[in-house]
Design a protein around this motif. Structure first.
Motif, PDB file in Angstrom:
ATOM      1  N   VAL A  29     -26.504  23.886  18.945  1.00  0.00           N
ATOM      2  CA  VAL A  29     -25.190  24.324  19.429  1.00  0.00           C
ATOM      3  C   VAL A  29     -24.111  23.356  18.946  1.00  0.00           C
ATOM      4  O   VAL A  29     -23.048  23.763  18.480  1.00  0.00           O
ATOM      5  N   GLU A  30     -24.389  22.063  19.041  1.00  0.00           N
ATOM      6  CA  GLU A  30     -23.433  21.053  18.572  1.00  0.00           C
ATOM      7  C   GLU A  30     -23.147  21.242  17.087  1.00  0.00           C
ATOM      8  O   GLU A  30     -22.004  21.156  16.636  1.00  0.00           O
ATOM      9  N   SER A  31     -24.179  21.506  16.319  1.00  0.00           N
ATOM     10  CA  SER A  31     -24.020  21.711  14.883  1.00  0.00           C
ATOM     11  C   SER A  31     -23.116  22.907  14.599  1.00  0.00           C
ATOM     12  O   SER A  31     -22.248  22.847  13.737  1.00  0.00           O
ATOM     13  N   LEU A  32     -23.321  23.985  15.342  1.00  0.00           N
ATOM     14  CA  LEU A  32     -22.482  25.171  15.158  1.00  0.00           C
ATOM     15  C   LEU A  32     -21.028  24.877  15.516  1.00  0.00           C
ATOM     16  O   LEU A  32     -20.109  25.275  14.802  1.00  0.00           O
ATOM     17  N   LEU A  33     -20.838  24.154  16.629  1.00  0.00           N
ATOM     18  CA  LEU A  33     -19.480  23.838  17.049  1.00  0.00           C
ATOM     19  C   LEU A  33     -18.801  22.886  16.071  1.00  0.00           C
ATOM     20  O   LEU A  33     -17.624  23.028  15.756  1.00  0.00           O
ATOM     21  N   MET A  34     -19.541  21.913  15.575  1.00  0.00           N
ATOM     22  CA  MET A  34     -18.961  20.951  14.644  1.00  0.00           C
ATOM     23  C   MET A  34     -18.585  21.629  13.335  1.00  0.00           C
ATOM     24  O   MET A  34     -17.549  21.352  12.766  1.00  0.00           O
ATOM     25  N   SER A  35     -19.419  22.519  12.851  1.00  0.00           N
ATOM     26  CA  SER A  35     -19.081  23.192  11.596  1.00  0.00           C
ATOM     27  C   SER A  35     -17.829  24.036  11.782  1.00  0.00           C
ATOM     28  O   SER A  35     -16.985  24.103  10.907  1.00  0.00           O
ATOM     29  N   SER A  36     -17.688  24.642  12.940  1.00  0.00           N
ATOM     30  CA  SER A  36     -16.486  25.412  13.241  1.00  0.00           C
ATOM     31  C   SER A  36     -15.290  24.477  13.317  1.00  0.00           C
ATOM     32  O   SER A  36     -14.212  24.798  12.819  1.00  0.00           O
ATOM     33  N   GLY A  37     -15.492  23.324  13.933  1.00  0.00           N
ATOM     34  CA  GLY A  37     -14.416  22.338  14.035  1.00  0.00           C
ATOM     35  C   GLY A  37     -13.995  21.838  12.669  1.00  0.00           C
ATOM     36  O   GLY A  37     -12.810  21.616  12.416  1.00  0.00           O
ATOM     37  N   ARG A  39     -14.201  23.536   9.880  1.00  0.00           N
ATOM     38  CA  ARG A  39     -13.433  24.617   9.248  1.00  0.00           C
ATOM     39  C   ARG A  39     -12.005  24.629   9.772  1.00  0.00           C
ATOM     40  O   ARG A  39     -11.050  24.781   9.000  1.00  0.00           O
ATOM     41  N   THR A  40     -11.852  24.454  11.075  1.00  0.00           N
ATOM     42  CA  THR A  40     -10.524  24.426  11.679  1.00  0.00           C
ATOM     43  C   THR A  40      -9.729  23.242  11.138  1.00  0.00           C
ATOM     44  O   THR A  40      -8.552  23.380  10.807  1.00  0.00           O
ATOM     45  N   ALA A  41     -10.370  22.081  11.032  1.00  0.00           N
ATOM     46  CA  ALA A  41      -9.684  20.893  10.514  1.00  0.00           C
ATOM     47  C   ALA A  41      -9.229  21.113   9.075  1.00  0.00           C
ATOM     48  O   ALA A  41      -8.106  20.750   8.707  1.00  0.00           O
ATOM     49  N   ARG A  42     -10.077  21.689   8.266  1.00  0.00           N
ATOM     50  CA  ARG A  42      -9.699  21.965   6.873  1.00  0.00           C
ATOM     51  C   ARG A  42      -8.549  22.960   6.797  1.00  0.00           C
ATOM     52  O   ARG A  42      -7.624  22.809   6.000  1.00  0.00           O
ATOM     53  N   THR A  47      -2.827  23.981   5.843  1.00  0.00           N
ATOM     54  CA  THR A  47      -1.553  24.461   6.373  1.00  0.00           C
ATOM     55  C   THR A  47      -0.517  23.346   6.329  1.00  0.00           C
ATOM     56  O   THR A  47       0.644  23.573   5.976  1.00  0.00           O
ATOM     57  N   SER A  48      -0.941  22.134   6.645  1.00  0.00           N
ATOM     58  CA  SER A  48      -0.044  20.983   6.595  1.00  0.00           C
ATOM     59  C   SER A  48       0.429  20.708   5.171  1.00  0.00           C
ATOM     60  O   SER A  48       1.609  20.424   4.939  1.00  0.00           O
ATOM     61  N   VAL A  49      -0.479  20.803   4.212  1.00  0.00           N
ATOM     62  CA  VAL A  49      -0.110  20.606   2.805  1.00  0.00           C
ATOM     63  C   VAL A  49       0.925  21.653   2.390  1.00  0.00           C
ATOM     64  O   VAL A  49       1.940  21.326   1.751  1.00  0.00           O
ATOM     65  N   LEU A  50       0.689  22.898   2.732  1.00  0.00           N
ATOM     66  CA  LEU A  50       1.631  23.957   2.365  1.00  0.00           C
ATOM     67  C   LEU A  50       2.995  23.738   3.017  1.00  0.00           C
ATOM     68  O   LEU A  50       4.042  23.952   2.390  1.00  0.00           O
ATOM     69  N   GLU A  51       2.980  23.298   4.276  1.00  0.00           N
ATOM     70  CA  GLU A  51       4.247  23.029   4.974  1.00  0.00           C
ATOM     71  C   GLU A  51       4.981  21.856   4.333  1.00  0.00           C
ATOM     72  O   GLU A  51       6.207  21.896   4.177  1.00  0.00           O
ATOM     73  N   ASP A  52       4.266  20.809   3.931  1.00  0.00           N
ATOM     74  CA  ASP A  52       4.888  19.674   3.237  1.00  0.00           C
ATOM     75  C   ASP A  52       5.517  20.128   1.921  1.00  0.00           C
ATOM     76  O   ASP A  52       6.616  19.702   1.565  1.00  0.00           O
ATOM     77  N   ARG A  53       4.819  20.991   1.193  1.00  0.00           N
ATOM     78  CA  ARG A  53       5.367  21.503  -0.064  1.00  0.00           C
ATOM     79  C   ARG A  53       6.635  22.315   0.174  1.00  0.00           C
ATOM     80  O   ARG A  53       7.604  22.226  -0.574  1.00  0.00           O
TER      81      ARG A  53
END
Length: 74
Positions: A29-37, A39-42, A47-53
């Protein structure tokens, strides 16, 4: 040839893999949650890179407009 006796029952099949322990289940379960996390972080990072541009582009455009605008001297 004789028919098989009625009392004989086929043995039930056994599991080929053992049932995972509670710890193994938590790790999965932790592995599934971390992989989702991750993906969210990436996604957030991109989104931050695009906003900076976008901000950089807006800044360049604002500087161009300011250079073309005549300044008023009192």
């Amino acid at each position: 040839m004789q028919a098989a006796p009625v009392n004989d029952v086929m043995p039930h099949s056994t599991r080929a893999t053992p049932i995972p322990s509670f710890t193994d289940a938590l790790r999965a379960v932790e592995s599934l949650l971390m992989s989702s996390g991750q993906r969210t972080a990436r996604r957030n990072a991109w989104t931050s890179v695009l906003e900076d541009r976008r901000r950089a582009k807006d800044r360049v455009e604002a500087e161009r407009v300011l250079r073309q605008t005549p300044t008023a001297h009192p």
